[in-house]
Design a protein around this motif. Structure first.
Motif, short mmCIF file in Angstrom:
data_model
loop_
_atom_site.label_atom_id
_atom_site.label_comp_id
_atom_site.label_asym_id
_atom_site.label_seq_id
_atom_site.Cartn_x
_atom_site.Cartn_y
_atom_site.Cartn_z
N ILE A 19 -14.58 -5.46 17.68
CA ILE A 19 -13.94 -6.05 18.86
C ILE A 19 -12.43 -5.86 18.79
CG2 ILE A 19 -13.39 -8.25 19.99
CD1 ILE A 19 -16.24 -9.15 19.28
N THR A 23 -10.67 -3.34 21.53
CA THR A 23 -9.83 -4.02 22.50
C THR A 23 -8.37 -3.65 22.33
OG1 THR A 23 -11.39 -5.85 22.47
CG2 THR A 23 -9.28 -6.26 23.50
N TRP A 65 -4.75 -13.07 23.39
CA TRP A 65 -5.81 -12.10 23.22
C TRP A 65 -6.75 -12.49 22.06
CZ3 TRP A 65 -6.91 -8.91 19.07
CH2 TRP A 65 -7.93 -7.98 19.29
N THR A 69 -10.65 -13.26 22.55
CA THR A 69 -11.58 -12.32 21.96
C THR A 69 -12.48 -12.96 20.91
OG1 THR A 69 -9.98 -10.56 22.29
CG2 THR A 69 -11.74 -10.10 20.76
#
Length: 145
Positions: A19, A23, A65, A69
């Motif tokens: 991830i 990302t 973020w 996330t």
């Protein structure tokens, strides 16, 4: 049962690394933003609310973020001086998963703030420091304390 726990630990570390890597790579080009201006009438508590995720726009964006996330793993995050990342983990994170999580976060942090020494501070849900990871840009190594 021990094999299931080991599998869960490895799977959690791999998923978070995936991830963070994908990302961060997708968000490599970030639109420039104007710095937040504090009005003279804002109190000290109001100042803190504007800076709780980071003391720069880029730091605030990265802290937001991380929270967005890592749902279920990280309950709070902050960035200071674009080289210190503080993370408060949730109770669901097992002690054996803290170090791989710190490494994954440090890798993502390095991609957003390259060419400098970085520190990731991992805190338990009760806000007690449990691990410090430091990345040295010259040796390209991570030291855990």
């Amino acid at each position: 049962m021990n094999m299931i726990q080991q599998f869960r630990k490895i799977l959690t570390a791999l998923v978070l690394a995936l991830i963070l890597t994908t990302t961060v790579a997708c968000n490599a080009v970030v639109e420039a933003k104007q710095p937040t201006q504090l009005s003279p009438g804002i109190s000290r508590s109001g100042d803190y609310a504007l800076l709780e995720r980071g003391n720069s726009v880029q730091g605030q964006d990265f802290g937001n973020w991380v929270i967005g996330t890592a749902k279920g793993i990280v309950q709070d995050a902050y960035v200071r001086d674009n080289n210190k990342l503080g993370i408060v983990i949730t109770p669901q994170v097992r002690p054996t998963e803290v170090r791989p999580l710190a490494k994954s976060l440090l890798q993502g942090f390095h991609k957003n703030f390259p060419n400098q020494d970085l520190t990731v501070l991992m805190y338990a849900p009760d806000k007690k420091l449990i691990l410090t990871s430091q990345y040295d840009v010259q040796t390209n190594k991570i030291e855990y304390k």
